[in-house]
Scaffold this active site. Structure first.
Site, short mmCIF file in Angstrom:
data_model
loop_
_atom_site.label_atom_id
_atom_site.label_comp_id
_atom_site.label_asym_id
_atom_site.label_seq_id
_atom_site.Cartn_x
_atom_site.Cartn_y
_atom_site.Cartn_z
CG ASP A 1 -13.72 5.70 29.39
OD1 ASP A 1 -14.32 5.93 28.31
OD2 ASP A 1 -12.48 5.63 29.47
CD GLU B 1 -8.15 6.28 49.61
OE1 GLU B 1 -7.58 5.44 48.90
OE2 GLU B 1 -7.58 6.89 50.54
CG HIS C 1 -22.96 7.50 24.25
ND1 HIS C 1 -21.88 7.36 25.09
CD2 HIS C 1 -22.45 8.00 23.09
CE1 HIS C 1 -20.78 7.76 24.46
NE2 HIS C 1 -21.10 8.15 23.25
CD GLU D 1 -10.74 18.25 27.55
OE1 GLU D 1 -11.65 17.73 28.25
OE2 GLU D 1 -9.94 19.10 28.00
CG ASN D 2 -16.68 14.24 25.86
OD1 ASN D 2 -17.24 14.07 26.92
ND2 ASN D 2 -15.65 13.49 25.47
C1 FPP Z 1 -17.58 7.69 27.79
O1 FPP Z 1 -17.58 6.57 26.96
C2 FPP Z 1 -18.92 8.26 27.97
C3 FPP Z 1 -19.28 9.52 27.63
C4 FPP Z 1 -18.37 10.49 27.02
C5 FPP Z 1 -20.64 10.01 27.82
C6 FPP Z 1 -21.39 9.48 29.00
C7 FPP Z 1 -22.83 9.65 28.76
C8 FPP Z 1 -23.81 8.80 29.15
C9 FPP Z 1 -23.57 7.60 29.96
C10 FPP Z 1 -25.22 9.01 28.75
C11 FPP Z 1 -25.75 10.41 28.71
C12 FPP Z 1 -25.74 11.11 30.00
C13 FPP Z 1 -26.81 11.51 30.69
C14 FPP Z 1 -26.56 12.25 31.95
C15 FPP Z 1 -28.21 11.25 30.29
P1 FPP Z 1 -16.76 6.66 25.62
O2 FPP Z 1 -17.68 7.10 24.54
O3 FPP Z 1 -15.57 7.52 25.79
O4 FPP Z 1 -16.34 5.17 25.41
P2 FPP Z 1 -15.00 4.61 24.74
O5 FPP Z 1 -13.87 5.04 25.62
O6 FPP Z 1 -15.22 3.15 24.73
O7 FPP Z 1 -14.92 5.20 23.37
#
Ligand code: FPP
Length: 247
Positions: A21, A208, A38, A68-69
């Site tokens: 996150d 944990e 990302h 949810e994304n």
């Molecule tokens: C959360 O940060 C992150 C995600 C919803 C996506 C995670 C994806 C990656 C790290 C890269 C792509 C994955 C692969 C497997 C290649 P957020 O966007 O919710 O951050 P915020 O809480 O600061 O808004």
């Protein structure tokens, strides 16, 4: 500080799950679009995977895209899908050569066809590897997974292929998308949020938790070592009392 040397390598968690996150906040703090975060998040995945292998962690599960994304802005969703396809295409050969077996959990059929094809090819290529299992949670949510399992169990009961008295914890496990994957011993969430966000609800009964303020694009090897050290400082009682554990 040399965190690695403090870790007892004979007692590292078998399975670590991570809620990655803070990508959006990391990017916005620097005046960039969320997708920039990302993109940098992928480098943190690389680093974490290497550190996990060093620690002999057998399963690393990453919450990469939740059900949810889909509600995020269209451009961000498209960018994340594109990043997944491109990252897999770029990295899978090296991942495979270094012993990584790729697995997925979640409703994979709900992903764009291009993602499904890239995933299938990568899973096939890496299926005999044994160094570490990298489990990507994609179009995943725990409530979806539990409802999906309940529907399958109900269908089998209705068709007389399963009797109600056979329903047990182990049987339920076998209907989940994490079937054959041990429960996580350690769950990490980055970015200072203290929530589970619909991740592995059934599987974390005795897990944990380690929460860190670090935003995911800043999460590096030392951050995993710190989380594992934190894990090793805990006493896991599984409902028993301390004295019973030493017997
Ligand atoms: C959360 O940060 C992150 C995600 C919803 C996506 C995670 C994806 C990656 C790290 C890269 C792509 C994955 C692969 C497997 C290649 P957020 O966007 O919710 O951050 P915020 O809480 O600061 O808004």
């Amino acid at each position: 500080m040399d965190y690695l040397s403090k870790i007892d390598l004979t007692k590292t968690p078998k399975h670590v799950a991570i809620i990655m996150d803070g990508n959006g906040r990391w990017a916005q703090k620097q005046g960039h679009l969320r997708l920039y975060g990302h993109n940098f998040g992928v480098e943190s995945i690389r680093e974490t995977l290497k550190a996990a292998k060093e620690l002999k962690i057998q399963y690393l599960t990453l919450y990469a895209f939740s059900t949810e994304n889909w509600n995020r802005p269209k451009e961000e969703v498209a960018g994340l899908m594109d990043l997944l396809v491109k990252s897999l295409a770029n990295e899978i050969k090296e991942l495979s050569d270094t012993g990584v077996r790729l697995l997925t959990i979640g409703d994979i059929e709900g992903l764009p066809q291009e993602c499904q094809d890239e995933l299938q090819e990568s899973i096939e290529l890496t299926k005999n590897n044994t160094e570490i299992n990298l489990v990507l949670a994609l179009n995943y949510s725990a409530r979806w997974e539990i409802i999906d399992a309940v529907k399958k169990i109900a269908t089998n009961v209705k068709s007389n292929d399963l009797s109600i008295d056979k329903i047990s914890t182990e049987l339920f496990d076998s209907y989940l998308s994490t079937k054959d994957i041990p429960d996580p011993e350690l769950l990490i969430r980055t970015s200072g949020e203290h929530r589970i966000s619909n991740f592995l609800l059934w599987q974390i009964a005795y897990t944990e938790f380690h929460f860190t303020e670090v935003l995911w694009p800043d999460f590096k090897r030392d951050d995993l070592y710190k989380a594992v050290l934190d894990f090793q400082s805990r006493e896991r009682r599984f409902g028993m009392v301390s004295e019973q554990l030493t017997k």
